[in-house]
Design a protein around this motif. Sequence first.
Motif, PDB file in Angstrom:
ATOM      1  N   CYS A 286      -4.913  23.805  32.183  1.00 20.71           N
ATOM      2  CA  CYS A 286      -4.393  24.072  33.526  1.00 20.71           C
ATOM      3  C   CYS A 286      -5.506  24.083  34.561  1.00 20.71           C
ATOM      4  O   CYS A 286      -5.332  23.589  35.684  1.00 20.71           O
ATOM      5  CB  CYS A 286      -3.647  25.410  33.548  1.00 20.71           C
ATOM      6  SG  CYS A 286      -1.946  25.323  32.956  1.00 20.71           S
TER       7      CYS A 286
ATOM      8  N   VAL B 154       5.578  22.953  22.541  1.00 14.86           N
ATOM      9  CA  VAL B 154       4.166  22.646  22.773  1.00 14.86           C
ATOM     10  C   VAL B 154       3.886  21.194  22.407  1.00 14.86           C
ATOM     11  O   VAL B 154       3.220  20.457  23.137  1.00 14.86           O
ATOM     12  CB  VAL B 154       3.275  23.603  21.948  1.00 14.86           C
ATOM     13  CG1 VAL B 154       1.806  23.152  21.992  1.00 14.86           C
ATOM     14  CG2 VAL B 154       3.399  25.028  22.458  1.00 14.86           C
TER      15      VAL B 154
ATOM     16  N   CYS C 108       6.076  26.008  29.734  1.00 14.33           N
ATOM     17  CA  CYS C 108       6.138  26.121  28.279  1.00 14.33           C
ATOM     18  C   CYS C 108       5.563  27.451  27.813  1.00 14.33           C
ATOM     19  O   CYS C 108       6.173  28.164  27.000  1.00 14.33           O
ATOM     20  CB  CYS C 108       5.385  24.960  27.638  1.00 14.33           C
ATOM     21  SG  CYS C 108       5.344  24.999  25.835  1.00 14.33           S
TER      22      CYS C 108
ATOM     23  N   LEU D  90      -6.164  18.240  24.767  1.00 16.06           N
ATOM     24  CA  LEU D  90      -5.173  19.239  24.356  1.00 16.06           C
ATOM     25  C   LEU D  90      -4.848  19.104  22.869  1.00 16.06           C
ATOM     26  O   LEU D  90      -4.774  20.097  22.137  1.00 16.06           O
ATOM     27  CB  LEU D  90      -3.901  19.079  25.186  1.00 16.06           C
ATOM     28  CG  LEU D  90      -3.773  19.908  26.453  1.00 16.06           C
ATOM     29  CD1 LEU D  90      -2.649  19.358  27.327  1.00 16.06           C
ATOM     30  CD2 LEU D  90      -3.532  21.369  26.128  1.00 16.06           C
TER      31      LEU D  90
ATOM     32  N   LEU E 274       2.858  22.842  31.437  1.00 16.79           N
ATOM     33  CA  LEU E 274       2.108  23.739  30.559  1.00 16.79           C
ATOM     34  C   LEU E 274       2.451  25.193  30.856  1.00 16.79           C
ATOM     35  O   LEU E 274       2.683  25.998  29.950  1.00 16.79           O
ATOM     36  CB  LEU E 274       0.606  23.501  30.725  1.00 16.79           C
ATOM     37  CG  LEU E 274       0.069  22.156  30.223  1.00 16.79           C
ATOM     38  CD1 LEU E 274      -1.356  21.946  30.704  1.00 16.79           C
ATOM     39  CD2 LEU E 274       0.131  22.076  28.703  1.00 16.79           C
ATOM     40  N   ARG E 275       2.507  25.532  32.129  1.00 13.18           N
ATOM     41  CA  ARG E 275       2.810  26.915  32.511  1.00 13.18           C
ATOM     42  C   ARG E 275       4.237  27.298  32.127  1.00 13.18           C
ATOM     43  O   ARG E 275       4.479  28.406  31.641  1.00 13.18           O
ATOM     44  CB  ARG E 275       2.594  27.092  34.015  1.00 13.18           C
ATOM     45  CG  ARG E 275       1.128  27.122  34.421  1.00 13.18           C
ATOM     46  CD  ARG E 275       0.969  27.275  35.911  1.00 13.18           C
ATOM     47  NE  ARG E 275      -0.412  27.543  36.270  1.00 13.18           N
ATOM     48  CZ  ARG E 275      -0.866  27.563  37.510  1.00 13.18           C
ATOM     49  NH1 ARG E 275      -0.023  27.312  38.515  1.00 13.18           N
ATOM     50  NH2 ARG E 275      -2.129  27.827  37.770  1.00 13.18           N
TER      51      ARG E 275
ATOM     52  N   PHE F 131      -3.913  26.008  26.719  1.00 15.58           N
ATOM     53  CA  PHE F 131      -3.155  25.740  27.941  1.00 15.58           C
ATOM     54  C   PHE F 131      -3.906  26.231  29.169  1.00 15.58           C
ATOM     55  O   PHE F 131      -3.859  25.599  30.222  1.00 15.58           O
ATOM     56  CB  PHE F 131      -1.779  26.392  27.854  1.00 15.58           C
ATOM     57  CG  PHE F 131      -0.754  25.576  27.099  1.00 15.58           C
ATOM     58  CD1 PHE F 131      -1.143  24.603  26.195  1.00 15.58           C
ATOM     59  CD2 PHE F 131       0.606  25.775  27.297  1.00 15.58           C
ATOM     60  CE1 PHE F 131      -0.214  23.847  25.493  1.00 15.58           C
ATOM     61  CE2 PHE F 131       1.553  25.016  26.617  1.00 15.58           C
ATOM     62  CZ  PHE F 131       1.147  24.061  25.706  1.00 15.58           C
TER      63      PHE F 131
ATOM     64  N   GLN G  85       0.360  20.436  34.799  1.00 17.56           N
ATOM     65  CA  GLN G  85       0.051  21.870  34.878  1.00 17.56           C
ATOM     66  C   GLN G  85       1.329  22.711  34.889  1.00 17.56           C
ATOM     67  O   GLN G  85       1.432  23.734  34.192  1.00 17.56           O
ATOM     68  CB  GLN G  85      -0.783  22.155  36.127  1.00 17.56           C
ATOM     69  CG  GLN G  85      -1.230  23.605  36.254  1.00 17.56           C
ATOM     70  CD  GLN G  85      -1.909  23.861  37.586  1.00 17.56           C
ATOM     71  OE1 GLN G  85      -1.256  23.819  38.634  1.00 17.56           O
ATOM     72  NE2 GLN G  85      -3.214  24.096  37.550  1.00 17.56           N
TER      73      GLN G  85
ATOM     74  N   VAL H  65       5.113  18.656  25.118  1.00 16.03           N
ATOM     75  CA  VAL H  65       4.263  18.531  26.303  1.00 16.03           C
ATOM     76  C   VAL H  65       3.054  17.663  25.996  1.00 16.03           C
ATOM     77  O   VAL H  65       2.709  16.739  26.753  1.00 16.03           O
ATOM     78  CB  VAL H  65       3.812  19.920  26.801  1.00 16.03           C
ATOM     79  CG1 VAL H  65       2.783  19.782  27.915  1.00 16.03           C
ATOM     80  CG2 VAL H  65       4.998  20.732  27.287  1.00 16.03           C
ATOM     81  N   VAL H  66       2.389  17.937  24.890  1.00 16.53           N
ATOM     82  CA  VAL H  66       1.174  17.197  24.546  1.00 16.53           C
ATOM     83  C   VAL H  66       1.493  15.731  24.263  1.00 16.53           C
ATOM     84  O   VAL H  66       0.783  14.830  24.744  1.00 16.53           O
ATOM     85  CB  VAL H  66       0.482  17.843  23.326  1.00 16.53           C
ATOM     86  CG1 VAL H  66      -0.738  17.014  22.909  1.00 16.53           C
ATOM     87  CG2 VAL H  66       0.062  19.273  23.645  1.00 16.53           C
TER      88      VAL H  66
END
Length: 321
Positions: A118, A255, A284, A214, A281-282, A114, A278, A258-259
Motif C-alpha cells: 500500500c 488474498v 481485502c 506481493l 488491498l485495504r 499489504f 491500494q 488480489v495478487v
Amino acid sequence: MSQLEGTLIAGRYEIREHIATGGMASVFKTWDHRVERIVAIKVLRSLDKNDLRAVERFRREARAAAALAHPNAVTIYDFVEEGGQYFLVMEYIQGPTLKQLITQRRRLQVREAFEIACQVCSVLQVAHARGFIHRDIKPQNIMLTWNGITPLSQDLSSGLWVKLTDFGIVRVAEDAGLTNSGIVLGTADYLSPEQARGETLTASSDLYSLGVVLFEMLAGRPPFVGPTAVSIAMQHASTNPPLLRQFNPSLPISVERVVMRALEKEPGERFHSAIELQQALRACLRELVQQGHPAVASPWQGLASPAGGGGPLFPPQRQYP
C-alpha cells in the motif's frame, strides 16, 4: 568502486563506506560536511562520460526524481559531475531492504505484505500521475525503516515506513546501452510481460512488478524461477503464473485473487491504477480483520524483532562526526 572511499566530492561529500553494488550502480554512505549529516551517494556504473545522450538522461532523471517529493520516495538532494563520474546524492535510509526481510523471514504475514504494498502504491500513484514510470519495482529497491509513524490507515499501527528508491535508473541504463533487449540483468524475476517482450511500458507495468513482489512476500518465492534471466523473462512474457496458494495454502482466497489480478498478462486486465490496487488491498485486509481470520490475527512483529529470532535487522551503525 572501493577506491572512492575517502574521496571528497564537490568539496563537501566525503565518501566513507561502501553499502551495496547492484547490476547498474554502487552506493556509498557519505558525510555531507556542509549540512553535517549522513547521505547516500549512488554512482551509475559504466556510464560513459562521452555518451552525451546518456549523461543528459541521467541529469533529467535526477531532476525528475528530485521533484518527486513524497514521503514514500527516497529524497534526491543533489546531482554532481566530477572527475568524469556522475553521482546522485540522496537521503540515507537506516534500515534493511525488503529483500533482506524476505530472506530472513521467507514469508511475511498478510498484514505486513499489504501494508508494504500500500505504501508503494501511494508513491506510484503520484509518480504515474506525472507520467513517470519506475520500471524496476523489486524488493531490493524497497527500503524499510521504523519510526513510529502510521502512514497507511487508521486501523493499522505498525510504525513501518517504506521508501522506494531508484526512480529513473533503468531508463538511464537503457539509453546508455547497459541493458539487453529491455531485460535488466539480475532483476528478471520482476519484469512485466511487456517489458520482457521489449514493448512500450505503461504505469500498469509497475503494478505487475509490484504484484510479483506481493507474490514473493506471501509465497516466499517469486512466481517464476529459472536457470537464467532470459528463461525467467520468457515465462513472464507467455506463461500463466502459478496460483499463490499453491505455495501458501493457508492464505485466504481473497488474498490470492488480489495478487493474481495484479499478475494478469494483459495490462488492461490488471488494476487500472496504483490507487485501485491500494484500495483493493485495504478492502481485502479490512474484510479479513472483521472476520477475525487467522491470517491477520497475529500482530505486526516489527523489524527489530523478526520472526524466528536472529536478532535485529538494524545492525549497529558506525557514527560519523
